[in-house]
Design a protein around this motif. Structure first.
Motif, PDB file in Angstrom:
ATOM      1  N   VAL A 282       2.404 -49.079 -52.597  1.00 23.35           N
ATOM      2  CA  VAL A 282       3.093 -47.848 -51.927  1.00 23.35           C
ATOM      3  C   VAL A 282       1.838 -46.816 -52.128  1.00 23.35           C
ATOM      4  CG1 VAL A 282       4.736 -46.217 -52.149  1.00 23.35           C
ATOM      5  CG2 VAL A 282       5.404 -48.436 -52.536  1.00 23.35           C
ATOM      6  N   HIS A 283       1.373 -46.137 -50.967  1.00 22.77           N
ATOM      7  CA  HIS A 283       0.668 -44.873 -51.012  1.00 22.77           C
ATOM      8  C   HIS A 283      -0.901 -45.210 -51.466  1.00 22.77           C
ATOM      9  CE1 HIS A 283       0.420 -40.396 -51.635  1.00 22.77           C
ATOM     10  NE2 HIS A 283       0.392 -40.610 -50.353  1.00 22.77           N
ATOM     11  N   THR A 284      -1.119 -46.794 -51.294  1.00 25.21           N
ATOM     12  CA  THR A 284      -2.185 -47.522 -51.546  1.00 25.21           C
ATOM     13  C   THR A 284      -2.467 -47.789 -53.033  1.00 25.21           C
ATOM     14  OG1 THR A 284      -3.787 -45.392 -52.308  1.00 25.21           O
ATOM     15  CG2 THR A 284      -3.786 -46.222 -50.050  1.00 25.21           C
ATOM     16  N   HIS A 285      -1.232 -47.848 -53.757  1.00 26.21           N
ATOM     17  CA  HIS A 285      -1.067 -48.027 -55.227  1.00 26.21           C
ATOM     18  C   HIS A 285      -0.110 -49.047 -55.601  1.00 26.21           C
ATOM     19  CE1 HIS A 285      -3.485 -44.599 -56.230  1.00 26.21           C
ATOM     20  NE2 HIS A 285      -2.827 -43.955 -55.459  1.00 26.21           N
ATOM     21  N   MET A 286      -0.338 -50.118 -56.561  1.00 31.74           N
ATOM     22  CA  MET A 286       0.815 -50.932 -56.812  1.00 31.74           C
ATOM     23  C   MET A 286       1.694 -50.247 -57.356  1.00 31.74           C
ATOM     24  SD  MET A 286       0.647 -54.235 -59.297  1.00 31.74           S
ATOM     25  CE  MET A 286       1.907 -54.948 -60.011  1.00 31.74           C
ATOM     26  N   ALA A 287       2.771 -50.418 -56.752  1.00 36.98           N
ATOM     27  CA  ALA A 287       4.041 -49.461 -57.413  1.00 36.98           C
ATOM     28  C   ALA A 287       4.896 -50.596 -58.490  1.00 36.98           C
ATOM     29  CB  ALA A 287       4.921 -49.331 -56.348  1.00 36.98           C
TER      30      ALA A 287
ATOM     31  N   VAL B 200       4.034 -47.447 -64.614  1.00 41.59           N
ATOM     32  CA  VAL B 200       4.778 -46.413 -65.114  1.00 41.59           C
ATOM     33  C   VAL B 200       3.781 -45.403 -65.541  1.00 41.59           C
ATOM     34  CG1 VAL B 200       6.750 -47.590 -65.596  1.00 41.59           C
ATOM     35  CG2 VAL B 200       4.818 -47.365 -67.287  1.00 41.59           C
ATOM     36  N   GLY B 201       2.543 -45.683 -65.259  1.00 42.16           N
ATOM     37  CA  GLY B 201       1.324 -44.582 -65.817  1.00 42.16           C
ATOM     38  C   GLY B 201       1.437 -44.574 -67.059  1.00 42.16           C
TER      39      GLY B 201
ATOM     40  N   GLU C 153      21.869 -54.807 -60.269  1.00 40.49           N
ATOM     41  CA  GLU C 153      21.222 -54.245 -59.137  1.00 40.49           C
ATOM     42  C   GLU C 153      20.816 -53.022 -59.465  1.00 40.49           C
ATOM     43  OE1 GLU C 153      19.793 -55.046 -55.394  1.00 40.49           O
ATOM     44  OE2 GLU C 153      20.768 -56.361 -56.772  1.00 40.49           O
ATOM     45  N   ASP C 154      21.902 -52.078 -60.231  1.00 38.36           N
ATOM     46  CA  ASP C 154      21.443 -50.877 -60.463  1.00 38.36           C
ATOM     47  C   ASP C 154      20.111 -50.679 -61.172  1.00 38.36           C
ATOM     48  OD1 ASP C 154      23.519 -49.627 -59.125  1.00 38.36           O
ATOM     49  OD2 ASP C 154      24.780 -49.880 -61.022  1.00 38.36           O
ATOM     50  N   ALA C 155      20.012 -51.543 -62.175  1.00 34.91           N
ATOM     51  CA  ALA C 155      18.850 -51.636 -63.201  1.00 34.91           C
ATOM     52  C   ALA C 155      17.580 -52.023 -62.310  1.00 34.91           C
ATOM     53  CB  ALA C 155      18.984 -52.547 -64.196  1.00 34.91           C
ATOM     54  N   LEU C 156      17.713 -52.910 -61.402  1.00 37.12           N
ATOM     55  CA  LEU C 156      16.565 -53.210 -60.452  1.00 37.12           C
ATOM     56  C   LEU C 156      16.149 -51.880 -59.765  1.00 37.12           C
ATOM     57  CD1 LEU C 156      14.786 -55.177 -59.321  1.00 37.12           C
ATOM     58  CD2 LEU C 156      16.291 -55.415 -57.569  1.00 37.12           C
ATOM     59  N   HIS C 157      17.047 -51.254 -59.331  1.00 43.80           N
ATOM     60  CA  HIS C 157      16.717 -50.187 -58.464  1.00 43.80           C
ATOM     61  C   HIS C 157      16.212 -48.959 -59.484  1.00 43.80           C
ATOM     62  CE1 HIS C 157      18.358 -50.899 -54.354  1.00 43.80           C
ATOM     63  NE2 HIS C 157      18.740 -51.624 -54.823  1.00 43.80           N
ATOM     64  N   HIS C 158      16.789 -48.662 -60.580  1.00 45.00           N
ATOM     65  CA  HIS C 158      15.992 -47.809 -61.615  1.00 45.00           C
ATOM     66  C   HIS C 158      14.514 -48.126 -61.810  1.00 45.00           C
ATOM     67  CE1 HIS C 158      15.504 -45.417 -65.357  1.00 45.00           C
ATOM     68  NE2 HIS C 158      15.059 -46.590 -65.628  1.00 45.00           N
ATOM     69  N   TRP C 159      14.300 -49.677 -62.064  1.00 43.99           N
ATOM     70  CA  TRP C 159      12.797 -49.476 -62.410  1.00 43.99           C
ATOM     71  C   TRP C 159      12.087 -49.493 -61.181  1.00 43.99           C
ATOM     72  CZ3 TRP C 159      10.729 -49.256 -67.050  1.00 43.99           C
ATOM     73  CH2 TRP C 159      11.834 -49.362 -67.959  1.00 43.99           C
ATOM     74  N   VAL C 160      12.666 -50.141 -59.916  1.00 42.01           N
ATOM     75  CA  VAL C 160      11.710 -50.116 -58.524  1.00 42.01           C
ATOM     76  C   VAL C 160      11.589 -48.296 -58.372  1.00 42.01           C
ATOM     77  CG1 VAL C 160      11.722 -50.160 -56.062  1.00 42.01           C
ATOM     78  CG2 VAL C 160      12.297 -52.287 -57.743  1.00 42.01           C
ATOM     79  N   ALA C 161      12.384 -47.592 -58.617  1.00 40.19           N
ATOM     80  CA  ALA C 161      12.107 -46.239 -58.504  1.00 40.19           C
ATOM     81  C   ALA C 161      11.081 -45.568 -59.214  1.00 40.19           C
ATOM     82  CB  ALA C 161      13.573 -45.443 -58.686  1.00 40.19           C
ATOM     83  N   ARG C 162      11.130 -45.953 -60.592  1.00 37.71           N
ATOM     84  CA  ARG C 162      10.094 -45.315 -61.323  1.00 37.71           C
ATOM     85  C   ARG C 162       8.734 -45.907 -60.952  1.00 37.71           C
ATOM     86  NH1 ARG C 162      12.521 -46.127 -67.553  1.00 37.71           N
ATOM     87  NH2 ARG C 162      10.663 -45.035 -68.295  1.00 37.71           N
ATOM     88  N   GLY C 163       8.451 -46.999 -60.284  1.00 34.03           N
ATOM     89  CA  GLY C 163       7.183 -47.406 -59.889  1.00 34.03           C
ATOM     90  C   GLY C 163       6.768 -46.987 -58.646  1.00 34.03           C
ATOM     91  N   VAL C 164       7.734 -46.585 -57.348  1.00 35.31           N
ATOM     92  CA  VAL C 164       7.498 -46.113 -56.383  1.00 35.31           C
ATOM     93  C   VAL C 164       7.309 -44.403 -56.418  1.00 35.31           C
ATOM     94  CG1 VAL C 164       8.518 -45.690 -54.146  1.00 35.31           C
ATOM     95  CG2 VAL C 164       8.776 -47.920 -55.044  1.00 35.31           C
ATOM     96  N   ASP C 165       8.147 -44.006 -57.333  1.00 34.22           N
ATOM     97  CA  ASP C 165       7.897 -42.534 -57.322  1.00 34.22           C
ATOM     98  C   ASP C 165       6.632 -42.160 -57.940  1.00 34.22           C
ATOM     99  OD1 ASP C 165      10.494 -42.143 -56.282  1.00 34.22           O
ATOM    100  OD2 ASP C 165      11.506 -41.669 -58.451  1.00 34.22           O
ATOM    101  N   LEU C 166       6.221 -42.991 -58.873  1.00 28.35           N
ATOM    102  CA  LEU C 166       4.617 -42.905 -59.441  1.00 28.35           C
ATOM    103  C   LEU C 166       3.718 -42.819 -58.505  1.00 28.35           C
ATOM    104  CD1 LEU C 166       2.852 -42.084 -61.740  1.00 28.35           C
ATOM    105  CD2 LEU C 166       3.085 -44.560 -62.288  1.00 28.35           C
ATOM    106  N   ALA C 167       3.931 -43.952 -57.742  1.00 24.95           N
ATOM    107  CA  ALA C 167       2.934 -44.206 -56.767  1.00 24.95           C
ATOM    108  C   ALA C 167       2.877 -43.121 -55.777  1.00 24.95           C
ATOM    109  CB  ALA C 167       3.011 -45.718 -56.175  1.00 24.95           C
TER     110      ALA C 167
END
Length: 117
Positions: free
Chosen positions: A34-39, A51-52, A88-102
């Motif tokens: 995402v945005h050239t970064h691995m999310a 997560v940085g 599913e909620d936990a998966l979305h939580h973790w995906v959001a962390r990675g995508v938001d940072l990217a």
């Protein structure tokens, strides 16, 4: 090394809800860029989340575990067990962390290509 195709489909859907992305084979698994970064990525049946360094300790406290490449700890990346991402909620939580940072990180400039010859 194979990765869980069912998890890949679920992650693909979760990432698509948040951002445009590309997929890339990486680390013997699959990475979502995402945005050239691995999310986020998948190796075997586990989710890898970027997560940085600033978010690393909080992610560990939230139930993730450290990732290693050989003996080296991959600070800034964490692993999330399949038992966690089955929800599913936990998966979305973790995906959001990675995508938001990217998305919050400036994209990498394109690398110059070398002429073959």
């Amino acid at each position: 090394m194979a990765y869980d195709e069912v998890l890949a489909a679920r992650v693909r859907d979760a990432v698509a809800e948040r951002a445009e992305f590309t997929e890339q084979k990486m680390f013997g698994g699959l990475a979502f860029m995402v945005h050239t970064h691995m999310a986020v990525g998948i190796t075997r049946d586990e989710l890898m989340v970027r997560v940085g360094t600033d978010g690393y300790d909080a992610a560990l406290a939230d139930g993730a575990h450290e990732l290693r490449m050989g003996e080296r700890v991959m600070r800034g990346m964490v692993g999330v067990a399949a038992s966690v991402t089955a929800d599913e909620d936990a998966l979305h939580h973790w995906v959001a962390r990675g995508v938001d940072l990217a998305l919050a990180t400036p994209p990498q400039p394109p690398r110059p290509t070398r002429a073959k010859g």
